[in-house]
Design an enzyme around this catalytic site. Structure first.
Site, short mmCIF file in Angstrom:
data_model
loop_
_atom_site.label_atom_id
_atom_site.label_comp_id
_atom_site.label_asym_id
_atom_site.label_seq_id
_atom_site.Cartn_x
_atom_site.Cartn_y
_atom_site.Cartn_z
N ARG A 15 0.81 -1.37 0.09
CA ARG A 15 0.26 0.25 0.45
C ARG A 15 0.70 1.41 -0.42
O ARG A 15 2.14 1.23 0.29
CB ARG A 15 -0.94 -0.08 1.26
CG ARG A 15 -1.90 -0.70 1.09
CD ARG A 15 -2.77 -0.92 2.58
NE ARG A 15 -1.85 -1.80 3.30
CZ ARG A 15 -2.92 -2.10 4.85
NH1 ARG A 15 -3.12 -2.01 5.26
NH2 ARG A 15 -1.72 -2.25 5.61
N LYS A 75 1.57 1.47 7.54
CA LYS A 75 1.69 1.52 8.68
C LYS A 75 2.96 1.63 9.61
O LYS A 75 3.49 3.14 8.77
CB LYS A 75 2.60 -0.26 7.85
CG LYS A 75 1.86 -1.01 7.39
CD LYS A 75 0.36 -1.56 8.41
CE LYS A 75 0.51 -2.63 9.52
NZ LYS A 75 -0.20 -2.26 10.25
N TYR A 94 -0.62 3.98 10.20
CA TYR A 94 -0.81 3.18 11.67
C TYR A 94 -0.02 3.41 12.47
O TYR A 94 1.09 2.45 11.68
CB TYR A 94 -1.94 2.18 10.32
CG TYR A 94 -2.66 1.95 10.06
CD1 TYR A 94 -3.69 1.82 10.64
CD2 TYR A 94 -2.95 1.75 9.19
CE1 TYR A 94 -5.41 2.31 10.32
CE2 TYR A 94 -4.80 1.46 8.58
CZ TYR A 94 -5.27 2.00 9.03
OH TYR A 94 -6.45 2.01 7.68
N HIS A 96 -0.39 1.09 16.12
CA HIS A 96 -0.33 -0.31 16.92
C HIS A 96 0.73 -0.28 17.91
O HIS A 96 1.05 -1.41 17.75
CB HIS A 96 -0.25 -1.21 15.61
CG HIS A 96 -1.64 -0.92 14.90
ND1 HIS A 96 -3.27 -1.18 15.43
CD2 HIS A 96 -1.27 -0.96 12.90
CE1 HIS A 96 -4.32 -1.29 13.83
NE2 HIS A 96 -3.00 -1.43 13.34
N GLU A 118 -5.82 4.24 13.69
CA GLU A 118 -6.14 3.76 14.85
C GLU A 118 -7.16 4.62 15.52
O GLU A 118 -8.26 4.21 16.59
CB GLU A 118 -5.68 2.41 14.38
CG GLU A 118 -4.97 2.73 15.89
CD GLU A 118 -3.66 2.74 15.50
OE1 GLU A 118 -1.87 2.43 15.52
OE2 GLU A 118 -3.40 3.17 14.04
N ASP A 270 -2.65 -7.24 14.82
CA ASP A 270 -1.92 -6.36 15.66
C ASP A 270 -2.27 -4.86 16.45
O ASP A 270 -0.64 -4.41 16.78
CB ASP A 270 -2.88 -4.68 14.06
CG ASP A 270 -2.22 -4.83 12.65
OD1 ASP A 270 -1.21 -5.26 12.48
OD2 ASP A 270 -3.21 -4.66 11.90
#
Length: 372
Positions: A15, A75, A94, A96, A118, A270
């Site tokens: 991505r 990510k 993101y 996490h 998130e 995740d």
């Protein structure tokens, strides 16, 4: 503002953080965008597409990180990327963080301002930047479970759907949110027997109305979850606590009691996973076996369909990227409480309660660091 888009370096991640349409909008508003060469190739977006939209192409990630005021990724930054972050810079991706203490420590040490997709919320308290990837992962979960059930992959050797007098597979979905709902939709479509475990009567009622008599939706405690897992051919872990570690709903003892060749698809991986036996895997080596149970724990499931995922994600992130570029930090977060909820780390301080609790570090409310 100078916006940088590095190529993702997480294993099997294709991505990209921005698409040309967003680049074009940013440039039209007077901002500059630098995209690392090849960043969009995996999603079918070439360097020429970015240049046509007004971006410049960087030949290395070092160049992107050195120039950018705002780094937009997909990510979490890996160690090599975290080493290039600096105080006064904003990273939007993101993160996490709850199960990733090394990343927490590096972000704190760097002084960077880290905003997590998130934990951004909308006016209703939902998670608009997590939702599109939750839908992708949820819809993928029955598909990957169907493959893992094949004998060749160590599974029970059964189909999800019934054939003549042979009954369908039993699929237990733990969680009734975006992931769980999307998983149920596909599992039902594939002909499985589906049981959903939700936390609230409202979710049970909503799913029951949506799927009618095609599923069973229940509220279940620890013992009931263990019994359901023992009866299941597939368990899809879709439990989430925003910003915090996922609840451990499946104990090691429960896994040991499951059918040989049963499958756990832990979409919650995740955030640390909802099974005690789960460990992150990759698309190249997606499964492992514990006590005869196949575990699929790929931590970037939507990366398997990078074009769909990129366009779905960037459609959701674009308004926030534009707000950060136009208003800057901290004004964009002061003006938008939902975007403010995405602030996880700022100037060496943890501003997300779930991350602070999981890491055993001090929590400082975002309102305090923003002077509100």
């Amino acid at each position: 503002m100078r916006i940088g888009v590095p190529r993702e370096i997480k294993t099997d991640e294709y991505r990209v953080g921005l698409v040309p349409a967003t680049v074009q909008e940013l440039v039209a508003r007077g901002h500059s965008v630098e995209v690392e060469a090849g960043a969009g190739n995996g999603a079918g977006i070439g360097d020429a597409d970015y240049v046509a939209a007004g971006a410049t192409i960087a030949l290395s990630p070092d160049q992107v990180f050195a120039h950018a005021d705002l780094v937009v990724k997909v990510k979490e930054p890996l160690a090599a990327e975290r080493a290039q972050l600096r105080r006064g810079q904003v990273i939007f991706t993101y993160l996490h963080l709850a199960p990733d203490r090394a990343q927490v420590d590096d972000l704190v040490r760097s002084g960077v301002t880290a905003i997590a997709y998130e934990t951004v919320t909308d006016a209703t308290g939902r998670l608009p930047l997590l939702a599109p990837m939750s839908k992708v992962a949820g819809r993928m979960a029955p598909q990957v479970a169907a493959h893992a059930l094949e004998r060749w992959h160590g599974g029970r050797g059964i189909l999800l759907g019934a054939v003549d007098e042979v009954p369908p597979a039993r699929v237990v979905v733990l969680g009734g949110g975006e992931v769980g709902g999307a998983a149920v939709e596909v599992a039902v479509g594939m002909g499985a027997e589906v049981i959903v475990v939700a936390r609230s009567h409202g979710t049970v009622d909503r799913l029951s109305r949506r799927f009618g008599g095609r599923i069973s939706a229940v509220i279940a405690g620890k013992d009931a979850i263990a019994a359901l897992c023992a009866s299941a051919d597939v368990v899809i872990g879709a439990a989430l606590v925003a910003g915090a570690s996922a609840p451990k709903l499946i104990t090691a003892q429960t896994v040991a009691a499951m059918k040989p060749g049963a499958v756990i698809v832990d979409v919650s991986i995740d955030q640390g996973g909802c099974a005690e036996t789960s460990q992150p895997t990759t698309h190249r080596q997606p499964t492992f076996v514990v006590d005869g149970v196949v575990h699929y724990c790929v931590a970037n499931m939507p990366g398997a369909v990078p074009r769909t995922s990129t366009f779905a994600l960037t459609h959701a992130t674009q308004p926030y990227v534009l707000a950060l570029a136009d208003r800057g930090f901290p004004r964009a977060l002061i003006d938008d409480a939902g975007l403010r909820a995405g602030l996880n780390v700022h100037d060496g301080r943890i501003t997300c309660r779930g991350v602070a609790e999981a890491s055993g570090l001090a929590f400082v409310p975002a309102t305090e660091v923003l002077g509100l």
